[in-house]
Motif scaffolding. Structure first.
Motif, PDB file in Angstrom:
ATOM      1  N   GLY A 208      -5.557   2.115 -13.451  1.00 28.46           N
ATOM      2  CA  GLY A 208      -5.771   0.919 -12.645  1.00 28.46           C
ATOM      3  C   GLY A 208      -5.560  -0.356 -13.458  1.00 28.46           C
ATOM      4  N   ASP A 209      -4.711  -1.246 -12.958  1.00 28.04           N
ATOM      5  CA  ASP A 209      -4.459  -2.529 -13.613  1.00 28.04           C
ATOM      6  C   ASP A 209      -5.258  -3.644 -12.974  1.00 28.04           C
TER       7      ASP A 209
ATOM      8  N   PHE B   7       0.832  -1.197   0.000  1.00 22.43           N
ATOM      9  CA  PHE B   7       0.000   0.000   0.000  1.00 22.43           C
ATOM     10  C   PHE B   7       0.873   1.256   0.000  1.00 22.43           C
ATOM     11  N   THR B   8       0.392   2.290  -0.685  1.00 25.62           N
ATOM     12  CA  THR B   8       1.137   3.546  -0.744  1.00 25.62           C
ATOM     13  C   THR B   8       0.585   4.553   0.255  1.00 25.62           C
ATOM     14  N   GLY B   9       1.482   5.148   0.985  1.00 27.15           N
ATOM     15  CA  GLY B   9       1.351   6.399   1.687  1.00 27.15           C
ATOM     16  C   GLY B   9       0.222   6.688   2.647  1.00 27.15           C
ATOM     17  N   PRO B  10       0.157   7.936   3.055  1.00 30.62           N
ATOM     18  CA  PRO B  10      -0.865   8.385   4.004  1.00 30.62           C
ATOM     19  C   PRO B  10      -2.263   8.236   3.408  1.00 30.62           C
ATOM     20  N   ARG B  11      -3.255   8.134   4.288  1.00 32.54           N
ATOM     21  CA  ARG B  11      -4.642   8.097   3.847  1.00 32.54           C
ATOM     22  C   ARG B  11      -5.504   8.894   4.814  1.00 32.54           C
ATOM     23  N   GLY B  12      -6.660   9.315   4.333  1.00 32.57           N
ATOM     24  CA  GLY B  12      -7.485  10.258   5.070  1.00 32.57           C
ATOM     25  C   GLY B  12      -7.877   9.830   6.466  1.00 32.57           C
ATOM     26  N   THR B  13      -8.083   8.536   6.667  1.00 36.91           N
ATOM     27  CA  THR B  13      -8.535   8.079   7.986  1.00 36.91           C
ATOM     28  C   THR B  13      -7.449   8.187   9.045  1.00 36.91           C
ATOM     29  N   TRP B  14      -6.193   8.409   8.630  1.00 42.36           N
ATOM     30  CA  TRP B  14      -5.114   8.567   9.598  1.00 42.36           C
ATOM     31  C   TRP B  14      -4.677  10.022   9.702  1.00 42.36           C
TER      32      TRP B  14
ATOM     33  N   GLY C 291      12.407  -3.299  -5.383  1.00 39.67           N
ATOM     34  CA  GLY C 291      11.984  -4.483  -6.128  1.00 39.67           C
ATOM     35  C   GLY C 291      10.507  -4.800  -6.087  1.00 39.67           C
ATOM     36  N   VAL C 292       9.696  -3.959  -5.437  1.00 39.80           N
ATOM     37  CA  VAL C 292       8.250  -4.185  -5.405  1.00 39.80           C
ATOM     38  C   VAL C 292       7.667  -3.841  -6.769  1.00 39.80           C
ATOM     39  N   LYS C 293       6.791  -4.712  -7.293  1.00 38.87           N
ATOM     40  CA  LYS C 293       6.267  -4.524  -8.647  1.00 38.87           C
ATOM     41  C   LYS C 293       4.786  -4.176  -8.688  1.00 38.87           C
ATOM     42  N   CYS C 294       4.136  -4.134  -7.523  1.00 43.18           N
ATOM     43  CA  CYS C 294       2.710  -3.812  -7.489  1.00 43.18           C
ATOM     44  C   CYS C 294       2.453  -2.852  -6.334  1.00 43.18           C
ATOM     45  N   LEU C 295       1.702  -1.790  -6.611  1.00 43.63           N
ATOM     46  CA  LEU C 295       1.403  -0.774  -5.608  1.00 43.63           C
ATOM     47  C   LEU C 295      -0.105  -0.653  -5.424  1.00 43.63           C
ATOM     48  N   LEU C 296      -0.514  -0.577  -4.158  1.00 45.98           N
ATOM     49  CA  LEU C 296      -1.924  -0.458  -3.810  1.00 45.98           C
ATOM     50  C   LEU C 296      -2.248   1.016  -3.582  1.00 45.98           C
ATOM     51  N   VAL C 297      -3.350   1.478  -4.178  1.00 48.88           N
ATOM     52  CA  VAL C 297      -3.672   2.902  -4.191  1.00 48.88           C
ATOM     53  C   VAL C 297      -5.106   3.125  -3.729  1.00 48.88           C
ATOM     54  N   ALA C 298      -5.317   4.185  -2.923  1.00 46.58           N
ATOM     55  CA  ALA C 298      -6.664   4.498  -2.433  1.00 46.58           C
ATOM     56  C   ALA C 298      -7.046   5.945  -2.719  1.00 46.58           C
ATOM     57  N   ASP C 299      -6.580   6.466  -3.855  1.00 50.34           N
ATOM     58  CA  ASP C 299      -6.908   7.840  -4.218  1.00 50.34           C
ATOM     59  C   ASP C 299      -6.787   7.973  -5.727  1.00 50.34           C
TER      60      ASP C 299
END
Length: 322
Positions: A200-201, A104-111, A148-156
């Protein structure tokens, strides 16, 4: 595994109910998704909420014991909650087994310090608030891919478009895949198509979408779909195991996500939640075995994509600015 396709699967209770005159209506062939993953197959598997190397070790050991094939392992707390050494250990362990690792990437609104997400309206949700939150997500993306991470999770949506532009520009590797989180999942075909065009993939839809909703989405988009077969309580706690074959028939190409209801949230993970995180990680794999057993029992397990496959195929995109 059998070679029977999901479209020819035996439906739950079919023979017994037919003998009692309680036959289900015939399936409509027009409801079925015509799409597959590149390289073949209509479904892949994902074990979510694997929050660090120790939890990953538990998942891999249990998957081997129960013979649960895994295409992707994802984490929910975020890149920023892991050290470089922890990320490297997870990258190496998954690469050794040809499993895609998604962080997962970065900060999110709930935090964040903003209060709107704590109101009854849940305004703002999980999205990145302000420039600095977007910057944090991009920082995470660059750091993770360098390790080396090849997949990123995004919520924005803005972060998604920014990271899509970043891979087009060579800032992160071109073969990085971007996974849209269940926390902002689209609920109609128009929104699903927008997420695809934003980069989005792999797009996680809420687990309360109906079968007809999946068919509607598949009429406008072939982008891989993620769905919790069993959803965490904070996403509704739905358990849809007996629908797995039909979910695949309607929603392919589909990632079957093995979540866990009746379990407390574990984001952001820390050692103070170790016992819970390890026990729930193990149980998610067992839930996966239960779902796979149902597919096999109903003759619908023959359409699994090859292990090691991860790319989404050719998808529609908005034009990126020069």
């Amino acid at each position: 595994m059998t070679e029977t396709t999901a479209s020819a699967a035996r439906r739950p209770g079919e023979r017994a109910l037919a003998a009692l005159g309680l036959n289900a209506p015939a399936l409509d062939p027009s409801d079925a998704s015509p799409h597959t993953f590149p390289g073949g197959g209509r479904w892949r598997t994902e074990v979510p909420s694997v929050e660090g190397p120790e939890a990953l070790g538990v998942v891999l050991k249990e998957a081997s014991r129960l013979d649960v094939p895994i295409h992707r392992i994802s984490q929910g707390s975020g890149v920023w909650m892991l050290t470089d050494a922890e990320i490297t250990e997870m990258v190496e362990a998954t690469a050794e087994r040809d499993i895609e690792l998604c962080l997962f990437t970065g900060p999110r609104g709930t935090w964040d310090i903003g209060g709107s997400t704590r109101t009854d309206s849940r305004g703002g949700g999980l999205r990145a608030r302000g420039h600095d939150a977007v910057a944090g997500c991009v920082e995470d993306a660059v750091r993770a891919t360098e390790l080396g991470v090849k997949c990123l999770l995004v919520a924005d949506e803005g972060v998604l478009w920014t990271l899509h532009r970043a891979r087009a520009a060579g800032i992160i590797p071109a073969d990085t895949t971007l996974k849209v989180s269940a926390l902002i999942g689209p609920v109609n075909p128009a929104a699903y198509a927008v997420y695809e065009n934003l980069g989005g993939d792999s797009i996680n839809v809420p687990s309360d979408l109906t079968l007809d909703h999946l068919t509607e989405i598949r009429r406008v988009s072939a982008a891989p779909m993620d769905m919790y077969i069993e959803a965490p309580d904070d996403l509704g706690g739905y358990v849809r195991m007996y629908e797995v074959a039909e979910l695949i028939r309607r929603g392919a190409p589909l990632y079957l996500k093995f979540g866990l209801s009746k379990a407390p949230g574990i984001y952001p993970y820390g050692h103070h939640m170790r016992d819970l995180t390890l026990s729930t990680a193990k149980e998610r794999v067992r839930r996966g075995r239960l779902a796979l057993d149902l597919l096999e029992r109903h003759g619908a397990d023959g359409d699994m994509a090859p292990l090691g496959s991860r790319l989404p195929g050719e998808l529609k995109r908005f034009e990126t600015p020069a």
